[in-house]
Structure formats: structure tokens, C-alpha cells
Design a protein around this motif. Structure first.
Motif, PDB file in Angstrom:
ATOM      1  N   LYS A   1      -1.055   9.930   8.401  1.00 42.48           N
ATOM      2  CA  LYS A   1      -0.631   9.250   9.518  1.00 42.48           C
ATOM      3  C   LYS A   1       0.408   8.729  10.220  1.00 42.48           C
ATOM      4  O   LYS A   1       0.771   7.999  11.341  1.00 42.48           O
TER       5      LYS A   1
ATOM      6  N   ARG B   1       0.973  -1.328   0.129  1.00 46.10           N
ATOM      7  CA  ARG B   1      -0.227  -0.068  -0.033  1.00 46.10           C
ATOM      8  C   ARG B   1       0.621   1.313  -0.126  1.00 46.10           C
ATOM      9  O   ARG B   1       2.144   0.930   0.639  1.00 46.10           O
ATOM     10  N   PRO B   2       0.285   2.103  -0.461  1.00 45.54           N
ATOM     11  CA  PRO B   2       0.498   3.686  -0.482  1.00 45.54           C
ATOM     12  C   PRO B   2       1.511   4.450   1.307  1.00 45.54           C
ATOM     13  O   PRO B   2       0.628   3.515   1.982  1.00 45.54           O
ATOM     14  N   ILE B   3       2.546   5.030   1.450  1.00 37.49           N
ATOM     15  CA  ILE B   3       2.988   5.392   2.822  1.00 37.49           C
ATOM     16  C   ILE B   3       1.470   6.258   2.328  1.00 37.49           C
ATOM     17  O   ILE B   3       1.793   7.578   1.810  1.00 37.49           O
ATOM     18  N   ASN B   4       0.983   6.655   3.275  1.00 30.03           N
ATOM     19  CA  ASN B   4       0.370   8.030   4.317  1.00 30.03           C
ATOM     20  C   ASN B   4       0.739   8.678   4.824  1.00 30.03           C
ATOM     21  O   ASN B   4       0.754   9.005   6.277  1.00 30.03           O
ATOM     22  N   VAL B   5       1.232   9.680   4.580  1.00 37.92           N
ATOM     23  CA  VAL B   5       1.974  10.370   5.664  1.00 37.92           C
ATOM     24  C   VAL B   5       1.791  12.147   6.380  1.00 37.92           C
ATOM     25  O   VAL B   5       2.493  11.807   7.499  1.00 37.92           O
TER      26      VAL B   5
ATOM     27  N   PRO C   1       5.042   7.503   9.998  1.00 40.02           N
ATOM     28  CA  PRO C   1       5.716   5.978   9.595  1.00 40.02           C
ATOM     29  C   PRO C   1       4.917   4.836   9.392  1.00 40.02           C
ATOM     30  O   PRO C   1       3.740   4.937  10.550  1.00 40.02           O
ATOM     31  N   ARG C   2       4.877   3.693   8.933  1.00 38.31           N
ATOM     32  CA  ARG C   2       4.015   2.349   9.400  1.00 38.31           C
ATOM     33  C   ARG C   2       5.171   1.990  11.187  1.00 38.31           C
ATOM     34  O   ARG C   2       6.451   1.555  10.726  1.00 38.31           O
TER      35      ARG C   2
END
Length: 71
Positions: free
Chosen positions: A32, A26-30, A34-35
């Protein structure tokens, strides 16, 4: 482990590997941040465990996967 447990563990590891691969792609959501879960290494752990289960399943079905005994 018997045959049913090996098949159940193989199915579980396959589902987990697919889920971890999907979550890691999945693309990174800035917004939210870091994962916090390393999905790609978890996917690889599941794939290695699945490969071990496949070898164990082959051994249960009568295929010899180790070295031949030396006499």
C-alpha cells in the motif's frame, strides 16, 4: 467549560487516543505504500489533551492544582 462538557471532551480524547494508538501499532503494508497519517504523534496530542481535561475536571470538583497564593 462545565462538568458535562469536560466529561464529554475527556471521553472523546480517550477514544481518539486509543484509536490512534491502535492504528499506529498496525504492521506496515509495503504494497500500500507509506502511511500518510502520523498516528503516534496524534495519539500523544490526544493524551496531552486528556491530561489537561483531567486537571480541569479536578479543578471543577474543588481540587486546587495551581500554586498557593502568596500574601
Amino acid at each position: 467549560m462545565d462538568l458535562t462538557q469536560t466529561l464529554a471532551a475527556s471521553a472523546l480524547f480517550l477514544v481518539l487516543a486509543i484509536a490512534c494508538g491502535w492504528l499506529g501499532a498496525r504492521p506496515i503494508n509495503v504494497l500500500k505504500g507509506p502511511r500518510m497519517v502520523p498516528w503516534r504523534p496524534l495519539m500523544m496530542v490526544c493524551v496531552v489533551a486528556l491530561m489537561l481535561m483531567m486537571v480541569h475536571l479536578a479543578n471543577l470538583l474543588g481540587v486546587q492544582t495551581g500554586n498557593q497564593p502568596r500574601y
